[in-house]
Write an enzyme that holds these catalytic residues in place. Sequence first.
Site, PDB file in Angstrom:
ATOM      1  N   ASP A   9       0.875  -1.176   0.000  1.00 48.71           N
ATOM      2  CA  ASP A   9       0.000   0.000   0.000  1.00 48.71           C
ATOM      3  C   ASP A   9       0.914   1.227   0.000  1.00 48.71           C
ATOM      4  OD1 ASP A   9       0.937   0.202   2.593  1.00 48.71           O
ATOM      5  OD2 ASP A   9      -1.043   0.245   3.536  1.00 48.71           O
ATOM      6  N   CYS A  66       3.174  -3.259   4.024  1.00 47.70           N
ATOM      7  CA  CYS A  66       2.319  -2.137   4.412  1.00 47.70           C
ATOM      8  C   CYS A  66       2.991  -1.467   5.607  1.00 47.70           C
ATOM      9  CB  CYS A  66       0.885  -2.588   4.696  1.00 47.70           C
ATOM     10  SG  CYS A  66       0.676  -3.732   6.074  1.00 47.70           S
ATOM     11  N   THR A  68       2.644  -1.990   8.860  1.00 47.97           N
ATOM     12  CA  THR A  68       3.031  -2.980   9.873  1.00 47.97           C
ATOM     13  C   THR A  68       3.246  -4.384   9.317  1.00 47.97           C
ATOM     14  OG1 THR A  68       0.711  -3.494  10.233  1.00 47.97           O
ATOM     15  CG2 THR A  68       1.681  -1.793  11.659  1.00 47.97           C
ATOM     16  N   HIS A  99       9.058 -24.346   9.079  1.00 50.93           N
ATOM     17  CA  HIS A  99       7.966 -24.975   9.834  1.00 50.93           C
ATOM     18  C   HIS A  99       6.600 -24.795   9.168  1.00 50.93           C
ATOM     19  CE1 HIS A  99      10.015 -25.311  14.043  1.00 50.93           C
ATOM     20  NE2 HIS A  99      10.892 -25.467  13.071  1.00 50.93           N
ATOM     21  N   HIS A 135       5.182 -31.076  10.634  1.00 52.88           N
ATOM     22  CA  HIS A 135       4.828 -29.789  10.018  1.00 52.88           C
ATOM     23  C   HIS A 135       3.825 -29.984   8.878  1.00 52.88           C
ATOM     24  CE1 HIS A 135       7.655 -27.938  12.585  1.00 52.88           C
ATOM     25  NE2 HIS A 135       8.711 -28.522  12.036  1.00 52.88           N
TER      26      HIS A 135
HETATM   27  C1  RB5 Z   1      -1.898   2.580   6.595  1.00 51.86           C
HETATM   28  O1  RB5 Z   1      -1.915   3.762   7.318  1.00 51.86           O
HETATM   29  C2  RB5 Z   1      -1.711   1.395   7.522  1.00 51.86           C
HETATM   30  O2  RB5 Z   1      -2.845   1.213   8.298  1.00 51.86           O
HETATM   31  C3  RB5 Z   1      -1.392   0.149   6.723  1.00 51.86           C
HETATM   32  O3  RB5 Z   1      -0.253   0.383   5.965  1.00 51.86           O
HETATM   33  C4  RB5 Z   1      -1.094  -1.118   7.503  1.00 51.86           C
HETATM   34  O4  RB5 Z   1      -0.150  -0.889   8.502  1.00 51.86           O
HETATM   35  C5  RB5 Z   1      -2.229  -1.902   7.970  1.00 51.86           C
HETATM   36  O5  RB5 Z   1      -2.071  -2.996   8.535  1.00 51.86           O
END
Ligand code: RB5
Length: 149
Positions: A9, A66, A68, A99, A135
Site C-alpha cells: 500500500d 504495508c 506494519t 515450519h 509440520h
Molecule cells: C496505513 O496507514 C496502515 O494502516 C497500513 O499500511 C497497515 O499498517 C495496515 O495494517
Amino acid sequence: MERIAIGSDHAGFAMKEALKQYLTEKGYDVKDFGTDSEASCDYPDFAFAVADCVAAKEADKGVLVCGTGIGMSMAANKVRGIRAAVVGDAFSAEATRSHNDANILCMGARVIDEEKAKEFLDIFLNTPFSEGENHIRRIGKLERSRSEQ
Ligand code: RB5
C-alpha cells in the site's frame, strides 16, 4: 529463477520499490501488483492481487509491504492455499519457511528498515520447507479449518 509477486500500500510503497529492485538485480522474475505511488490506498486490494497470483501458482512466492505487515497478512490469509507470515526478525523469517511453509512474506515499513527487510527477504527465499511429518500434518490442519468454514 523463482517468480515473485510483490505488492504494497502507500505506507509500504518505498520499501516495495527497493525490494523489487533488489530482487530484480538478483535475477528473480518479479511481478509488481502495485501500488504505484504514495497516494493513500487500501492494503486488501494489493494483498488479494498478490495472494491470488501465488494461489494460482503464477508466482512461486509473494512479498507484501504495508505499515506494519499485519493488514496485508490478514487479507492474504483469507485466500485458500496462502500461508502469509508477518516477519520482523531473522529467526521468524527462517522458521516460517521451515515450519509453516509460508508462501507470502509480509513486512512493515514502519517497523523495520530497508536493510532488515532485505535480510529477512533473503532468508525467506533461501530457506526450504523442512518437509517434516509433524509440520506437514499441522499445515494440513490449517487447510481443513478453511474448508469447514
Ligand atoms: C496505513 O496507514 C496502515 O494502516 C497500513 O499500511 C497497515 O499498517 C495496515 O495494517
